[in-house]
Write a protein that holds these residues in place. Sequence first.
Motif, PDB file in Angstrom:
ATOM      1  N   GLU A   1       1.737   9.343  -5.633  1.00 53.33           N
ATOM      2  CA  GLU A   1       2.175  10.692  -5.278  1.00 53.33           C
ATOM      3  C   GLU A   1       3.257  11.190  -6.218  1.00 53.33           C
TER       4      GLU A   1
ATOM      5  N   LYS B   1       1.781  12.205  -9.400  1.00 53.70           N
ATOM      6  CA  LYS B   1       1.130  13.499  -9.263  1.00 53.70           C
ATOM      7  C   LYS B   1       2.177  14.608  -9.202  1.00 53.70           C
ATOM      8  N   ALA B   2       3.263  14.342  -8.488  1.00 58.11           N
ATOM      9  CA  ALA B   2       4.321  15.353  -8.377  1.00 58.11           C
ATOM     10  C   ALA B   2       4.914  15.644  -9.745  1.00 58.11           C
TER      11      ALA B   2
ATOM     12  N   GLY C   1       0.838  -1.215   0.000  1.00 59.47           N
ATOM     13  CA  GLY C   1       0.000   0.000   0.000  1.00 59.47           C
ATOM     14  C   GLY C   1       0.860   1.247   0.000  1.00 59.47           C
ATOM     15  N   MET C   2       1.911   1.209   0.816  1.00 60.62           N
ATOM     16  CA  MET C   2       2.795   2.370   0.921  1.00 60.62           C
ATOM     17  C   MET C   2       3.448   2.657  -0.436  1.00 60.62           C
TER      18      MET C   2
ATOM     19  N   ARG D   1       3.147  20.850 -15.015  1.00 56.92           N
ATOM     20  CA  ARG D   1       2.190  21.959 -15.089  1.00 56.92           C
ATOM     21  C   ARG D   1       2.853  23.248 -14.659  1.00 56.92           C
ATOM     22  N   PHE D   2       3.628  23.160 -13.573  1.00 55.32           N
ATOM     23  CA  PHE D   2       4.276  24.359 -13.033  1.00 55.32           C
ATOM     24  C   PHE D   2       5.263  24.912 -14.045  1.00 55.32           C
ATOM     25  N   GLU D   3       6.041  23.985 -14.627  1.00 52.65           N
ATOM     26  CA  GLU D   3       7.048  24.451 -15.572  1.00 52.65           C
ATOM     27  C   GLU D   3       6.402  25.041 -16.813  1.00 52.65           C
TER      28      GLU D   3
ATOM     29  N   ARG E   1       3.413  15.319 -12.598  1.00 51.52           N
ATOM     30  CA  ARG E   1       2.429  16.076 -13.367  1.00 51.52           C
ATOM     31  C   ARG E   1       2.435  17.529 -12.894  1.00 51.52           C
ATOM     32  N   SER E   2       2.536  17.689 -11.562  1.00 52.91           N
ATOM     33  CA  SER E   2       2.550  19.040 -11.002  1.00 52.91           C
ATOM     34  C   SER E   2       3.751  19.798 -11.523  1.00 52.91           C
ATOM     35  N   ARG E   3       4.893  19.104 -11.562  1.00 52.55           N
ATOM     36  CA  ARG E   3       6.107  19.763 -12.030  1.00 52.55           C
ATOM     37  C   ARG E   3       5.914  20.218 -13.463  1.00 52.55           C
TER      38      ARG E   3
ATOM     39  N   ARG F   1       4.908  29.720 -19.977  1.00 51.43           N
ATOM     40  CA  ARG F   1       3.849  30.524 -20.579  1.00 51.43           C
ATOM     41  C   ARG F   1       3.975  31.979 -20.125  1.00 51.43           C
TER      42      ARG F   1
ATOM     43  N   GLN G   1       0.977   4.070  -2.886  1.00 48.96           N
ATOM     44  CA  GLN G   1       0.679   5.461  -2.558  1.00 48.96           C
ATOM     45  C   GLN G   1       1.834   6.371  -3.012  1.00 48.96           C
TER      46      GLN G   1
ATOM     47  N   ARG H   1       3.541  26.478 -16.903  1.00 50.36           N
ATOM     48  CA  ARG H   1       2.978  27.775 -16.526  1.00 50.36           C
ATOM     49  C   ARG H   1       4.073  28.826 -16.540  1.00 50.36           C
TER      50      ARG H   1
END
Lengths: 765, 203
Positions: free
Chosen positions: A454, A457-458, A446-447, A464-466, A460-462, A471, A450, A468
């Motif tokens: 995560e 997601k991180a 499970g760990m 998106r942030f980059e 994907r976040s990176r 842009r 998870q 942005r």
Amino acid sequence: MTRAIKLWPMPGGIHPPEHKQQSMQLPLGTVPIPPQLFIPLNQHIGAPAKAIVTVGEQVLAGQLIATADGTFSANIHASSSGTVSAIGDYALPHPSGMHGQAIVINTDGSHQWAPLQDCQDYLTLDRLALLEKIRAAGVAGLGGAGFPTAVKLYTKSTQQIDTLVINGAECEPYITADDMLMQVRAEEIIAGTLLLSHILHHPARLIIAVEDNKPKAIAALQLAAKNYTGEKSAQDAAIEVLAIPTLYPSGGARQLVQILTGREIPHGHHSADIGAICVNVATTAAAWRAVRFGEPLISRITTVTGEALKIQRNIEVLLGTPIEYVLTQHGFAADKALRVVMGGSMMGFTLPDLSAPVIKTTNCLLAASKKELPPPPPAQACIRCGICAEACPASLLPQQLFWYAQAEDSQRLQAHNIFDCIECGACSYVCPSKIPLVQYYRAGKGMIRQQTAEKEKADRSRQRFEFRKLRIEKEEAEKEAKRAARKKAAEEAKQQLANRKSGAPTEQQPDMLATALSKASQVQATPAEQRVKLERMLQTARNGLASARAPLVARNPEFPITEVQLVQQQSRIKQMELKLVEAEKRLADFDAQQAGAASASGEDPVAAAMARAKEKMAQPADEKLRTNLELMQSRFAKAQEKAQQATADGSPAADALQKSLEKMQQKIAETEAELAALATSEVIVASVTPVEENAAQQAMAKARAKAATLTGMSDQEKQAEQLRALQSRLQKARERLQDAERENAPNIEALRIAVSKLEEKIAAL
Amino acid sequence: MLEAILHNPIAAALIALIGLSLVFGGILGFAAVRYKVEGNPLVERIDKILPQTQCGQCGYPGCRPYAEAISHGDAINKCPPGGQATINALADMLDIQASTLDAEHGEASDIKKVAFIREAECIGCTKCIQACPMDAILGAAKHMHTVIADECTGCDLCIEPCPVDCIDMIPVNTSLDHWHWDLPAPLQLIASDRQTLPAGRAA
């Protein structure tokens, strides 16, 4: 049937007490239809199905009530006829005790079936059509995992299946559901095996594997295979019913394939990758029923056992029947039961909530007494005996996994292939320190899952942030480029201006200076000449007025004189009149000046000029503005005409003309506003002080202020203000007209026109 | 000449060594130019460990700037969203002593949160959209905004600019998809060890 088939050994394995006899004493039973069925939308591995019924809808048994959402999902059908009474969150048979979406059906007890589409001869059908039938029936692995069967059977073209294994091993203690099924529905299993063989392009071997502790089932299957008379393709291999040695967990798909073929499924692969497919016996029978009768999966055989029950047996139970209801039907003594487990004693889990329903993967309900499944003794420290490694059927290192799981070291857990652990519980079973090893592995898995989620997601976040940032930088750069371009243009314009300025003195300025000087000398030298000049000016103005006043004669008799022309004439007359007035005035001024100069002879010409300027300033500002306005109006009329012509001709200049028209209109409006402001301010100025030198400037400032307030006002307010100004102007104009009439002044005509125009304007407003 | 060198072993050795060093120096110099690594690979690796919430609690405008700062020697304990796990991972990678979280930059929280806009109260000012480092808020001027919960990292940055205070941080519910087993209770110690365990009473 040949018995000389070679079996391969499986690593590890244990022999726990079987506890299978107690539930095999009674024949297959049923429980009455419960008053309410709770049918969860997720009874399988994969995405939950999507409900397609609404509350209050009447449903029949076998009616589709939720459709598969995507490939990895399964259809859900109503288990009995009745009314959908609710769709919401209800208890699920899940170790978390969490609730999940379920459809509640209030049964009517009639168990009326929806019309089913049967199929007499599946051999005539396309394989894909057969898979679709299995899929539509919502068949999922009934052995315990709940993997959608149609997905499992839909093999890739690269996967050449040579062995079909029908899994009847049922190695886990207490569970006898498959044993019972094999005894009572052996023909269905044989028919199902042949069906799957047909779907899988006739594998070379068809094996039904049963542990040798179920002799009755083996005998029934062998008999059914011998007497089978149903559909059978000529290409189908003979069905081998094999007895395999009893050893837990030989019923695991990976272990069973290894026992039967000697091939081990590599890490991260499925059995199909090594040419074998393993299907549970109950799933096989359900698939056959789905194809043969079009019957969806709405019931299953479940073992109901445990010392806390009066009756222990196998029952055919409708999916969605509350577990509590099933247990009550079997004389459940709640005080005797320590816990109720779904699944067997090795891999099952304690049900947190007994109101949860029976689902597709419920193969056993174990209401265990304290004696049967005692609470786990306190775990002791690991003594590094290594028995767990010997018991592990997946050849893992349970002891190492235990350390790393405890330390939450996901990297080392993965390095030790924790995801190859089938959580069979053999290691915990043999552990002398009674360490609940499987719980550590489950937590570890499970760990890791998870962490992976995560990390995804991180990432994907990176991204998106980059993106942005990129842009924003781009936008900034574009803005900067625009700004630079504007600055450059401004500098160029400045440069040009500077060039013109610096270039002029060398060429033009001397001339200009010379002319100015000569002019000045002229003025200074001959006042008589000046007077002559002024008189000439007066004369030309008079002549011009006369010609302007002459009636208009159409140049071409075919075209009558237009209104525009008339207006033009009027404005021309006015212009001439004004010129005349000016000329007269200048002459009078000159005369007066000459007189003054004569009286105070030798006075500085500069002083005289100053006096003149002063006089000019003293001249009422509104007079000047008015002349300006008249001029502009005439220009506007001309421009309008031009624009009309241009639009009529469709010339490209029409736009530009229209724009200039608008600009002119705006200017006119501004001047009018100034005038109006002056008209109002004049009274005050007049009353407070005699006309000041800088009255014009003041008035302009006032007008500007007024314009500013006007822009701040709403349209209605603006209009009202305008109206008021116009009215006051009209009043003044009328007064002036009266004065002019009384004095018979030459500008009567112009004043009249002004009054009529003002009246028109007010009417328009 | 050649003879003289051959007869003088020290000169021969010197010439050979100098020659070799020149050759290898040339190769290394060429490699340094030809195979130059763009950017700092260490920053990439540090950035991979950071949680990418882009919350700026570390005092840098995003995770990458903080990664750059760490590569230049900044402390590794300034990331509250990452918590102790991130600090440990960073310490492991950089081979330095793992420290505890610097409380100055905020406290670590186990509860994941996402922003939620009370849509009835939103006036459509777009201030939160400009503040969101993730582009996770959807909306237009004078139209209601909403948060894409899947993309929200729970960084809090949208709360402050909201003029009507219509953004809440709500904890993410664990669904069945995210549920997993917890680790069992730690192993019990034998009675004699257990008694000495509580802090303070231990001798």
